[in-house]
Enzyme design. Sequence first.
Site, short mmCIF file in Angstrom:
data_model
loop_
_atom_site.label_atom_id
_atom_site.label_comp_id
_atom_site.label_asym_id
_atom_site.label_seq_id
_atom_site.Cartn_x
_atom_site.Cartn_y
_atom_site.Cartn_z
N HIS A 3 0.46 -1.31 -0.30
CA HIS A 3 -0.10 -0.01 -0.26
C HIS A 3 1.25 1.21 -0.32
O HIS A 3 2.34 1.47 0.27
CB HIS A 3 -0.94 -0.01 1.35
CG HIS A 3 -1.71 -1.23 1.13
ND1 HIS A 3 -1.88 -2.42 1.77
CD2 HIS A 3 -3.23 -0.64 1.29
CE1 HIS A 3 -2.72 -3.44 1.06
NE2 HIS A 3 -3.88 -2.36 1.62
N LYS A 32 -0.14 4.95 4.80
CA LYS A 32 -1.29 3.58 5.35
C LYS A 32 -1.28 4.08 7.21
O LYS A 32 0.35 3.54 7.05
CB LYS A 32 -1.37 2.12 4.85
CG LYS A 32 -2.78 1.27 4.83
CD LYS A 32 -2.62 0.53 4.15
CE LYS A 32 -4.04 -0.47 4.70
NZ LYS A 32 -4.94 0.14 5.07
#
Length: 266
Positions: A156, A160
């Site tokens: 990601h 995040k």
Amino acid sequence: MSETIKVAVAGAGGRMGREVVKMVLADEQLELVAAVDRSGAGTDAGELVGLKPCGLIATSDLDAALAQTKPDVLVDFTVPSVVYGNTVTAIKHGVRPVVGATGFTPQQIEELDTLCREANIGGLIAPNFSIGAILMMQFAAKAAEYLPHVEIIETHGDQKLDAPSGTAIKTAELIAQGREKIKQGNPNEEEVLPGARGGEYDGFRIHSVRLPGVFAQQEVIFGGYGQSLKIRHDSYERAGYMPGVNIGIKKVLEYEGMVYGFEHLM
């Protein structure tokens, strides 16, 4: 209940919240009745998400918004630090929560299930609303019955907050249900660099990669004698989650109790 489903959105100005608002405004079966966002309070909800004004002004107080507008469903893509409280607030008002934020403990999910059943309403907590990602998890769970040596690599963006992702944890839970429990790797292996082998779940490993410019990817790798199997899903933009959110909003009206995982609605 009217044919039109009244929807409130928590975190309406966030990256996922904006997509939810756009989706609700575009669906004739849904009516946006509340947009809650601390930084966007006082702004027209349409303008908040980059559309023309829709006549609904965003507010900052979730409790007051739910009391005043009486929605059927609250969609919440906020952050782990507030999402549990938001969900309890929704249930208190008889509003069905559809939650995409992560960070719930198993005990909290049980507590929310009890609260939903006491209120005679349904709720949904889904670590991932992508239909492709759900299929990836289901395929991985099936493969683990035959190839129990497995590792998960999820990637990601570098902003995040949680690691591993909720999708990776949910995938691991599904794999563990049907997988022969074994401790993988060399029993004498030594991590020269702490953490190099990733986090351990039920004897297998989960690796989290965080890089700028990446949206969301997950690969589940299985190893067997003379072969390997890789199951991978890539998400390219947040709008890809909206068909699943739309289904969740409409189906949550049909049951009681808190459902954990979008796969139960497919």
